[in-house]
Design an enzyme around this catalytic site. Structure first.
Site, PDB file in Angstrom:
ATOM      1  N   LYS A 100     -71.903-100.583   6.723  1.00 16.50           N
ATOM      2  CA  LYS A 100     -72.963 -99.560   6.163  1.00 16.50           C
ATOM      3  C   LYS A 100     -74.271-100.223   6.824  1.00 16.50           C
ATOM      4  CE  LYS A 100     -74.847 -97.092   2.334  1.00 16.50           C
ATOM      5  NZ  LYS A 100     -76.190 -96.823   2.976  1.00 16.50           N
TER       6      LYS A 100
ATOM      7  N   ARG B 288     -80.416 -92.286   9.881  1.00 15.70           N
ATOM      8  CA  ARG B 288     -79.207 -91.494  10.200  1.00 15.70           C
ATOM      9  C   ARG B 288     -79.594 -90.769  11.494  1.00 15.70           C
ATOM     10  NH1 ARG B 288     -75.274 -89.391   6.890  1.00 15.70           N
ATOM     11  NH2 ARG B 288     -73.617 -88.499   8.322  1.00 15.70           N
TER      12      ARG B 288
ATOM     13  N   ARG C 150     -81.983 -87.105   9.665  1.00 18.43           N
ATOM     14  CA  ARG C 150     -81.275 -86.807   8.410  1.00 18.43           C
ATOM     15  C   ARG C 150     -81.834 -85.325   7.768  1.00 18.43           C
ATOM     16  NH1 ARG C 150     -79.222 -90.530   3.446  1.00 18.43           N
ATOM     17  NH2 ARG C 150     -79.907 -89.269   1.880  1.00 18.43           N
TER      18      ARG C 150
ATOM     19  N   ARG D   4     -72.005 -84.477  -0.774  1.00 18.15           N
ATOM     20  CA  ARG D   4     -72.089 -85.937  -1.135  1.00 18.15           C
ATOM     21  C   ARG D   4     -70.639 -85.846  -1.729  1.00 18.15           C
ATOM     22  NH1 ARG D   4     -75.757 -89.482  -1.371  1.00 18.15           N
ATOM     23  NH2 ARG D   4     -77.588 -88.117  -0.915  1.00 18.15           N
TER      24      ARG D   4
ATOM     25  N   LYS E 283     -69.652 -95.439  -0.556  1.00 19.65           N
ATOM     26  CA  LYS E 283     -70.650 -96.517  -0.018  1.00 19.65           C
ATOM     27  C   LYS E 283     -70.181 -97.691  -0.975  1.00 19.65           C
ATOM     28  CE  LYS E 283     -74.518 -94.187  -1.932  1.00 19.65           C
ATOM     29  NZ  LYS E 283     -75.962 -93.547  -1.673  1.00 19.65           N
TER      30      LYS E 283
END
Ligand code: AMP
Length: 544
Positions: free
Chosen positions: A246, A251, A266, A405, A411
């Site tokens: 990660k 992004r 993003r 999501r 994560k």
């Protein structure tokens, strides 16, 4: 459709408590609109003017709006600001003000939704120095012809929030119902096109037109997001999983067709000019037409640098090249959404990964595919040792779900006590800092409502304070003594030592020793911490 009729529909929807009835009412309105008006109506009803992918932004903050209203109503701007703060809603305040003015007005023409759209488009495209003044004149013109109810929804539309309680999912269902299609079909086309307005137009043509929708280069789509979770749960659920580092960067969605390249953030804003080194690296790595998903990480001597270094790059409008030399941004690509015109989001992740590896030489984020929790834990430790944030664990069979999501991307990172919260108010500083806002009131969200959870004043350098001030000064919606209320648009990441219950804030919680970490430029207010998650952090903390 007249904007007056649109406003009446909004008023009706606002009074309906039930989701199904709302969808019913809306579905009945859609088929009667013509091809030009249907996309505009659908976007307007979601509180948006332009498609999400569009680079057009209206760029009218509360200050400019209130200045325009003041002119139209023959009042002082301060009077408008206090009316808004007394009403707690710009739309209702504007409506009330226009009622007062109505008796003396002569309405030259009735606005249509097309008129409003075109005017907004003209505002959004007017660049250059004169643009603030031009914007003001254009907004004045719109309100000069608005009746009170129109004023309510026009003001809210301009500020980007209609507040009629109809979410994206309901509008999608109404489109499906209006044209007798399955919501999943509408949703799928929406994911690829990123404009429910245009999708509604295709929905009327039928299922075939909807299924023919492709992802297009230079039309960014929403990014897939991740939930917090654990390695053990992912392995239990999916067996073999794909783990990646990660990266703590920013992004990027990289679009390339022939020699032309663009990069989107993003929030789907174009950031191409800020990232010349990323472009050089990625164009050297592929000759294909592609849409890639990845993260750009600030790197020095091979080690990742904290996220702040990436932000610095975005903030610097000038001198990008010199800046690029000091901080190298390295792309790590972990997904591919389109390859040579073929839409790939409906392929399982392991298949997309194969295509990614074929299309790109270098810059592909390394992966460990395994069903062994120990091996994945080891990968996790290696990620932390190398200075990354943790790992992402992904379901290899999952499709790419734009904007979702979900449980397919998880994560895993060490428990850090920070929250992403919206800045809803502030107070002017003192002494050396008297020219800036000095402390900030923060809020979490609960089903669309923002609830205060504390104030932060520490951890902010003078330089950062000036940057924050620059960002926030146009977002002031009301003042009272030293205190101000902000239009909630900015997100802060804030550290804290403990969450306590508190009667002082609307959330019922307060942060102990809150400390500013950074502005989350990459996050919108709809992505901040929820009250439920604040509560569960509180509960977890009292158990430990
Ligand atoms: P968060 O912002 O904490 O919700 O974490 C999700 C973000 O992690 C994504 O939006 C990406 O910007 C970032 N990220 C870093 N590495 C990866 C990766 N390998 N796969 C997906 N997202 C990643």
């Amino acid at each position: 459709m007249l904007f007056r009729e649109f406003s009446e529909i909004c008023e009706r929807l606002e009074a309906i408590p039930g989701r199904l009835e709302m969808i019913d009412v809306l579905a009945r309105e859609l088929p009667v609109l013509d091809d030009r008006e249907l996309p505009i109506f659908v976007r307007f009803i979601m509180g948006r003017i332009f498609p999400d992918w569009s680079p057009l932004k209206l760029g009218i903050g509360p200050n400019l709006l209130y200045e325009a209203i003041a002119y139209v109503a023959g009042m002082k701007k301060e009077a408008i600001v206090s009316a808004v703060s007394a009403e707690g809603d710009a739309g209702k305040a504007v409506e009330r003000i226009l009622i007062g003015k109505e008796q003396t007005s002569f309405f030259a023409e009735e606005l249509t939704i097309g008129d409003v759209y075109r005017e907004c488009e003209a505002i959004a495209t007017s660049g250059g120095k004169k643009s603030q003044r031009e914007k003001l004149l254009a907004v004045r013109k719109l309100f000069a012809n608005a009746r009170p109810l129109e004023g309510r929804y026009l003001a809210r539309l301009i500020l980007g929030e209609l507040r009629i309680g109809i979410g994206e999912g309901n509008v999608r269902d109404a489109v499906a119902k209006a044209f007798s299609l399955e919501p999943a079909k509408v949703d799928h086309a929406y994911q690829a096109m990123n404009d429910l307005g245009e999708v509604a137009r295709l929905a009327r043509e039928g299922e075939k037109a909807l299924s023919a929708v492709h992802i297009e280069v230079f039309r960014p789509i929403k990014m897939m997001l991740a939930q917090q979770g654990s390695i053990a749960d992912m392995v239990k659920e999916h067996g073999k999983v794909a783990a990646e580092y990660k990266y703590d960067g920013t992004r990027i969605q990289f679009h390339k067709r022939g020699g032309e390249v663009r990069i989107y953030s993003r929030k789907l804003e174009e950031v191409t000019n800020a990232l010349p080194d990323v472009i050089t690296k990625l164009t050297a790595a592929t000759s294909h037409d592609v849409i890639l998903d990845g993260e750009a990480v600030a790197t020095k001597d091979g080690r990742p640098m904290p996220f702040q270094f990436v932000l610095r790059r975005f903030r610097r409008k000038y001198d990008i090249e010199a800046q690029a030399e000091k901080i190298e941004l390295v792309p790590y690509i972990f997904d591919i959404l389109s390859l040579d015109g073929e839409t790939l989001i409906d392929l399982p992740f392991h298949e997309r990964r194969r295509r990614l590896e074929e299309a790109l030489t270098g810059h592909v984020a390394p992966q460990r595919v395994s069903d062994d929790p120990l091996s994945l834990e080891e990968f996790y430790s290696a990620a932390l040792d190398a200075g990354h944030e943790g790992i992402m664990v992904k379901d290899p069979g999952s499709l790419y779900q734009p904007g979702v999501r979900g449980k397919h991307w998880i994560k895993v990172k060490p428990e850090v006590d920070t929250l992403d919260l919206a800045v809803i108010g502030g107070e002017w500083g003192e002494g050396r800092r008297a020219h800036f806002f000095g402390s900030f009131l923060l809020a979490c969200q609960d089903r669309g409502r923002l609830l205060a959870v504390g104030k932060v004043a520490t951890g902010i350098s003078d330089e950062m304070l000036a940057t924050i001030h620059e960002t926030m000064k146009d977002l002031v919606v009301s003042r009272s003594g030293k205190e101000v209320t902000f239009e909630p648009q900015v997100v802060f990441e804030v550290g804290y030592s403990e969450i306590q219950t508190s009667p002082n804030y609307a959330s019922g919680f307060a942060l102990r020793f809150p400390r500013f970490k950074r502005i989350r430029d990459d996050k919108g207010v709809d992505e901040i911490e929820t009250l439920d998650s604040v509560r569960s952090r509180f509960q977890r903390q009292s158990q430990s």
